[in-house]
Design a protein around this motif. Structure first.
Motif, short mmCIF file in Angstrom:
data_model
loop_
_atom_site.label_atom_id
_atom_site.label_comp_id
_atom_site.label_asym_id
_atom_site.label_seq_id
_atom_site.Cartn_x
_atom_site.Cartn_y
_atom_site.Cartn_z
N ASP A 277 0.81 -1.22 0.00
CA ASP A 277 0.00 0.00 0.00
C ASP A 277 0.85 1.27 0.00
OD1 ASP A 277 -2.29 -1.57 0.11
OD2 ASP A 277 -2.35 -1.55 2.31
N ARG A 278 2.16 1.14 -0.14
CA ARG A 278 3.04 2.31 -0.09
C ARG A 278 2.72 3.25 -1.26
NH1 ARG A 278 5.06 -1.79 -2.65
NH2 ARG A 278 6.42 -1.55 -4.47
N THR A 279 3.05 4.52 -1.09
CA THR A 279 2.84 5.51 -2.13
C THR A 279 4.19 5.92 -2.72
OG1 THR A 279 3.02 7.41 -0.64
CG2 THR A 279 0.85 6.36 -0.83
N ASP A 280 4.16 6.85 -3.67
CA ASP A 280 5.41 7.34 -4.27
C ASP A 280 6.10 8.37 -3.37
OD1 ASP A 280 5.11 5.76 -6.51
OD2 ASP A 280 3.98 7.28 -7.61
N GLU A 281 5.43 8.79 -2.33
CA GLU A 281 6.03 9.74 -1.38
C GLU A 281 6.72 8.96 -0.27
OE1 GLU A 281 3.04 12.37 0.01
OE2 GLU A 281 2.54 13.15 -1.98
N TRP A 282 7.96 9.32 0.00
CA TRP A 282 8.72 8.61 1.01
C TRP A 282 9.70 9.57 1.69
CZ3 TRP A 282 13.94 8.91 0.39
CH2 TRP A 282 14.39 9.28 -0.88
N ALA A 283 10.19 9.13 2.83
CA ALA A 283 11.23 9.86 3.56
C ALA A 283 12.20 8.85 4.11
CB ALA A 283 10.62 10.68 4.69
N GLY B 204 14.06 6.47 6.35
CA GLY B 204 13.63 5.88 7.61
C GLY B 204 12.21 5.36 7.61
N ASP B 205 11.43 5.67 6.57
CA ASP B 205 10.06 5.13 6.48
C ASP B 205 10.12 3.61 6.42
OD1 ASP B 205 8.92 7.61 6.54
OD2 ASP B 205 8.36 7.66 4.41
N ARG B 206 9.26 2.97 7.20
CA ARG B 206 9.25 1.51 7.26
C ARG B 206 7.86 0.96 6.92
NH1 ARG B 206 12.82 0.25 12.79
NH2 ARG B 206 14.84 0.89 11.91
N TYR B 207 7.85 -0.18 6.25
CA TYR B 207 6.61 -0.83 5.84
C TYR B 207 6.69 -2.33 6.12
CZ TYR B 207 5.52 3.39 3.11
OH TYR B 207 5.25 4.69 2.72
N TRP B 208 5.59 -2.89 6.62
CA TRP B 208 5.52 -4.33 6.82
C TRP B 208 5.20 -5.02 5.50
CZ3 TRP B 208 7.46 -6.16 11.02
CH2 TRP B 208 7.36 -5.47 12.24
N CYS B 209 5.84 -6.13 5.25
CA CYS B 209 5.58 -6.93 4.06
C CYS B 209 5.16 -8.32 4.52
CB CYS B 209 6.83 -7.01 3.17
SG CYS B 209 6.56 -7.82 1.59
N VAL B 210 3.88 -8.63 4.33
CA VAL B 210 3.29 -9.87 4.85
C VAL B 210 2.71 -10.67 3.69
CG1 VAL B 210 1.58 -10.87 6.40
CG2 VAL B 210 2.73 -8.73 7.02
N GLY B 211 3.11 -11.91 3.56
CA GLY B 211 2.57 -12.76 2.52
C GLY B 211 1.58 -13.76 3.07
N GLY B 212 1.08 -14.59 2.19
CA GLY B 212 0.26 -15.72 2.62
C GLY B 212 1.16 -16.92 2.85
N PHE C 119 10.50 -3.49 5.53
CA PHE C 119 11.28 -2.68 4.59
C PHE C 119 11.54 -1.30 5.19
CE2 PHE C 119 10.08 -5.84 1.52
CZ PHE C 119 11.03 -5.76 0.51
N GLU C 120 12.70 -0.74 4.86
CA GLU C 120 13.04 0.62 5.27
C GLU C 120 13.62 1.38 4.09
OE1 GLU C 120 15.01 1.97 9.23
OE2 GLU C 120 16.65 1.83 7.76
N PHE C 121 13.16 2.63 3.89
CA PHE C 121 13.71 3.49 2.85
C PHE C 121 15.02 4.12 3.34
CE2 PHE C 121 9.56 3.23 0.90
CZ PHE C 121 9.83 3.41 -0.46
N ASN C 122 16.04 4.13 2.47
CA ASN C 122 17.27 4.83 2.81
C ASN C 122 17.29 6.23 2.19
OD1 ASN C 122 18.00 4.55 0.08
ND2 ASN C 122 19.23 2.72 0.47
N GLU C 123 18.39 6.93 2.35
CA GLU C 123 18.46 8.32 1.88
C GLU C 123 18.46 8.44 0.36
OE1 GLU C 123 22.76 7.11 2.98
OE2 GLU C 123 20.67 6.64 3.54
N PHE C 124 18.66 7.31 -0.33
CA PHE C 124 18.65 7.33 -1.79
C PHE C 124 17.28 6.98 -2.38
CE2 PHE C 124 22.94 6.07 -0.40
CZ PHE C 124 23.68 7.13 -0.92
N GLY C 125 16.30 6.76 -1.51
CA GLY C 125 14.98 6.40 -1.98
C GLY C 125 14.83 4.94 -2.32
N SER C 126 15.78 4.13 -1.89
CA SER C 126 15.73 2.69 -2.12
C SER C 126 15.26 1.99 -0.85
CB SER C 126 17.12 2.18 -2.52
OG SER C 126 17.11 0.78 -2.68
N ALA C 127 14.17 1.23 -0.96
CA ALA C 127 13.65 0.49 0.20
C ALA C 127 14.24 -0.91 0.20
CB ALA C 127 12.14 0.43 0.14
N GLN C 128 14.79 -1.32 1.34
CA GLN C 128 15.41 -2.63 1.47
C GLN C 128 14.89 -3.32 2.73
OE1 GLN C 128 17.11 -3.67 -0.97
NE2 GLN C 128 17.59 -1.76 -2.04
N PRO C 129 14.79 -4.65 2.70
CA PRO C 129 14.34 -5.37 3.90
C PRO C 129 15.41 -5.34 4.98
CG PRO C 129 14.97 -6.92 2.18
CD PRO C 129 15.02 -5.56 1.56
#
Length: 297
Positions: free
Chosen positions: A73-79, A81-89, A110-120
């Protein structure tokens, strides 16, 4: 922050275990296998239990910390340190459907870094039927937990030290889609006679973790889809923290919003294995460029 990630991983593992109890109970219920025939059923659609499972997990996660919400559900707007849960079935739909033990519940963060790349940065893989859990968090190492008759065993894990394909143990995955399956089988055929054994068990989350703990020396699979991201991202953290390597077949970084031809190794045999991967009759190869994930070797 880092101590917080370690404790967070432990809390998430408890949620995965609770979810796994529900999924295991559902697996043990009688099923009409006619409805599970691959000719009639698209396994990419998952299982009926998947929605209930992911919703149960996410609801529990929000009691710990909702962060910015769900990865999907993430959007194109990020900062930074933003973190998102990734949950599968359920990861390992066919194994689950056929009452095999090799399937798992996966959760990553997942966490966004200063380059706009989100990594687990956190991963938990729980295999209820195997009484087995892998968990890892950034810069905290990787742990395997096993329930035994004498209690729970917690072990720090690391990959094997096998340095050649000759005599190695390699695992692979493949899709039920004929063209995608052929891609994997082409590599297997070209490897014949090199490894001591080539395993096909699955699912991807457990196969990658088995590279992390030294059960396998390498694992590869082509055409992993976006729906596989929850499983791959959780297992990736375990592998990185165990000091293993994960990449596309051509050596690129994993793209978390698209498809990938994936290879996980102990870091010792990738140079020998890679030519068999990239010289296979692969058609279109999926490789993209992102910032290097934290903890990747």
């Amino acid at each position: 922050m880092q101590a917080g990630l370690r404790e967070l991983a432990v809390q998430v593992s408890r949620i995965a275990e609770d979810a796994g109890k529900h999924a295991l109970k559902d697996q043990l219920m009688p099923k009409d296998l006619v409805t599970l025939n691959t000719v009639q059923r698209d396994y990419s659609r998952g299982l009926k239990v998947d929605d209930r499972l992911s919703q149960f997990i996410y609801n529990r996660l929000t009691y710990i910390d909702p962060f910015k919400g769900r990865w999907e559900d993430r959007t194109d707007e990020w900062a930074p340190g933003d973190r998102y849960w990734c949950v599968g079935g359920v990861d390992g739909v066919i194994n689950y459907s056929r009452s095999m033990a090799e399937w798992s519940v996966t959760i990553s963060l997942f966490e966004f870094n200063e380059f706009g790349s989100a990594q687990p940065i956190l991963g938990v893989i729980h295999a209820p039927a195997l009484n087995l859990t892998y968990l890892a968090a950034r810069q905290q190492g990787a742990i395997r937990m096993r329930k035994t008759p004498v209690g729970e065993k917690r072990e720090k894990i690391m990959p094997s030290t096998v340095s050649h394909l000759d005599g190695s143990i390699v695992s692979f995955g493949m899709s039920y889609v004929p063209q995608e399956a052929q891609h994997a089988l082409n590599v297997v055929a070209s490897l014949a006679g090199k490894p001591a054994d080539i395993k096909r068990i699955g699912p991807v989350s457990l196969d990658v973790c088995k590279v992390a703990d030294g059960t396998y020396d390498a694992y590869f699979e082509p055409h992993l889809h976006e729906r596989d991201v929850p499983a791959i991202s959780a297992a990736a953290v375990v592998l990185w923290e165990a000091q293993g390597q994960l990449s596309t077949w051509e050596g690129g970084l994993i793209h978390w919003r698209s498809q990938n031809d994936l290879v996980a190794t102990n870091g010792q045999i990738i140079q020998e294995l890679q030519p068999y991967l990239i010289n296979s009759d692969c058609g279109e190869s999926y490789h993209h460029h992102e910032q290097k994930p934290a903890g990747q070797q």
